[in-house]
Motif scaffolding. Structure first.
Motif, PDB file in Angstrom:
ATOM      1  N   ALA A  97       1.269  17.117 -49.717  1.00  0.00           N
ATOM      2  CA  ALA A  97       0.558  17.972 -48.769  1.00  0.00           C
ATOM      3  C   ALA A  97      -0.645  17.240 -48.179  1.00  0.00           C
ATOM      4  O   ALA A  97      -0.893  17.314 -46.972  1.00  0.00           O
ATOM      5  CB  ALA A  97       0.124  19.272 -49.437  1.00  0.00           C
ATOM      6  N   THR A  98      -1.375  16.508 -48.996  1.00  0.00           N
ATOM      7  CA  THR A  98      -2.527  15.757 -48.505  1.00  0.00           C
ATOM      8  C   THR A  98      -2.085  14.688 -47.516  1.00  0.00           C
ATOM      9  O   THR A  98      -2.724  14.484 -46.481  1.00  0.00           O
ATOM     10  CB  THR A  98      -3.306  15.114 -49.668  1.00  0.00           C
ATOM     11  OG1 THR A  98      -3.713  16.145 -50.575  1.00  0.00           O
ATOM     12  CG2 THR A  98      -4.524  14.365 -49.162  1.00  0.00           C
ATOM     13  N   ALA A  99      -0.981  14.008 -47.806  1.00  0.00           N
ATOM     14  CA  ALA A  99      -0.471  12.982 -46.890  1.00  0.00           C
ATOM     15  C   ALA A  99      -0.076  13.585 -45.548  1.00  0.00           C
ATOM     16  O   ALA A  99      -0.262  12.967 -44.502  1.00  0.00           O
ATOM     17  CB  ALA A  99       0.718  12.261 -47.524  1.00  0.00           C
ATOM     18  N   CYS A 100       0.469  14.790 -45.560  1.00  0.00           N
ATOM     19  CA  CYS A 100       0.908  15.448 -44.320  1.00  0.00           C
ATOM     20  C   CYS A 100      -0.242  16.041 -43.530  1.00  0.00           C
ATOM     21  O   CYS A 100      -0.318  15.884 -42.311  1.00  0.00           O
ATOM     22  CB  CYS A 100       1.922  16.540 -44.637  1.00  0.00           C
ATOM     23  SG  CYS A 100       3.475  15.901 -45.275  1.00  0.00           S
ATOM     24  N   TYR A 101      -1.137  16.729 -44.219  1.00  0.00           N
ATOM     25  CA  TYR A 101      -2.236  17.402 -43.532  1.00  0.00           C
ATOM     26  C   TYR A 101      -3.427  16.477 -43.310  1.00  0.00           C
ATOM     27  O   TYR A 101      -4.341  16.802 -42.553  1.00  0.00           O
ATOM     28  CB  TYR A 101      -2.674  18.653 -44.302  1.00  0.00           C
ATOM     29  CG  TYR A 101      -1.646  19.756 -44.226  1.00  0.00           C
ATOM     30  CD1 TYR A 101      -1.575  20.589 -43.117  1.00  0.00           C
ATOM     31  CD2 TYR A 101      -0.716  19.941 -45.243  1.00  0.00           C
ATOM     32  CE1 TYR A 101      -0.621  21.594 -43.033  1.00  0.00           C
ATOM     33  CE2 TYR A 101       0.244  20.936 -45.168  1.00  0.00           C
ATOM     34  CZ  TYR A 101       0.281  21.759 -44.068  1.00  0.00           C
ATOM     35  OH  TYR A 101       1.236  22.744 -43.982  1.00  0.00           O
TER      36      TYR A 101
ATOM     37  N   LYS B 230       5.803  12.541 -60.932  1.00  0.00           N
ATOM     38  CA  LYS B 230       6.466  11.265 -61.171  1.00  0.00           C
ATOM     39  C   LYS B 230       6.903  10.630 -59.858  1.00  0.00           C
ATOM     40  O   LYS B 230       6.924   9.414 -59.728  1.00  0.00           O
ATOM     41  CB  LYS B 230       7.673  11.454 -62.091  1.00  0.00           C
ATOM     42  CG  LYS B 230       7.284  11.773 -63.505  1.00  0.00           C
ATOM     43  CD  LYS B 230       8.496  12.039 -64.367  1.00  0.00           C
ATOM     44  CE  LYS B 230       8.028  12.457 -65.759  1.00  0.00           C
ATOM     45  NZ  LYS B 230       9.121  12.979 -66.557  1.00  0.00           N
ATOM     46  N   ILE B 231       7.253  11.448 -58.886  1.00  0.00           N
ATOM     47  CA  ILE B 231       7.822  10.969 -57.626  1.00  0.00           C
ATOM     48  C   ILE B 231       6.788  10.841 -56.510  1.00  0.00           C
ATOM     49  O   ILE B 231       6.763   9.846 -55.781  1.00  0.00           O
ATOM     50  CB  ILE B 231       8.960  11.904 -57.167  1.00  0.00           C
ATOM     51  CG1 ILE B 231      10.087  11.880 -58.189  1.00  0.00           C
ATOM     52  CG2 ILE B 231       9.459  11.528 -55.785  1.00  0.00           C
ATOM     53  CD1 ILE B 231      11.132  12.959 -57.976  1.00  0.00           C
ATOM     54  N   SER B 232       5.950  11.845 -56.343  1.00  0.00           N
ATOM     55  CA  SER B 232       5.097  11.932 -55.151  1.00  0.00           C
ATOM     56  C   SER B 232       4.112  10.775 -54.967  1.00  0.00           C
ATOM     57  O   SER B 232       3.898  10.369 -53.813  1.00  0.00           O
ATOM     58  CB  SER B 232       4.379  13.268 -55.098  1.00  0.00           C
ATOM     59  OG  SER B 232       3.544  13.438 -56.193  1.00  0.00           O
TER      60      SER B 232
END
Length: 97
Positions: free
Chosen positions: A24-28, A62-64
Motif C-alpha cells: 500500500a505504501t509503494a502504491c500510495y 515474506k513476499i511484500s
C-alpha cells in the motif's frame, strides 16, 4: 503528503518497527495516507485476530518486501495495484469506519 502537524490521529499512534504496509505504501507513495493508515489498522485489529488472517499477514511479510521496490519504481504497476487496493479500501472502510 502530510506535514507532521497535519497527521490524522490514527497516524500518531506508534506502530511496531516491523509493521510496515509495504505494498500500500509503494502504491500510495505516502506512509500516512488515509488508505495506508486504514490498511495497517485493518491488519492489526481484524486480520491478526483470526488464524487465517495471521497466516495471510505472515505470508504477506515474506513476499511484500521483495516486490516493494518493483511497485514503487514502476508507475504502471503501482497504478494497477492502487486501483485494486482503492476498491478494497472503499468496501472495507464502509464496514469498519
Amino acid at each position: 503528503t502530510y506535514y507532521k502537524n497535519e497527521l490524522p490521529e490514527e497516524a500518531k499512534v506508534p506502530v511496531k518497527k516491523d509493521s510496515d504496509c509495504f505494498i500500500a505504501t509503494a502504491c500510495y507513495k505516502d506512509l500516512y495516507s488515509e488508505e495506508v493508515i486504514f490498511f495497517r489498522w485493518y491488519r492489526d485489529n481484524i486480520l491478526n485476530n483470526t488464524n487465517l488472517g495471521k497466516a495471510f499477514v505472515s505470508t504477506y511479510y515474506k513476499i511484500s518486501p521483495m516486490v516493494y521496490k518493483l511497485i514503487f519504481n514502476n508507475d504502471k504497476i503501482a497504478t494497477a495495484i492502487k486501483n485494486i487496493l482503492s476498491k478494497i479500501y472503499e468496501n472495507l472502510s464502509l464496514k469498519y469506519k
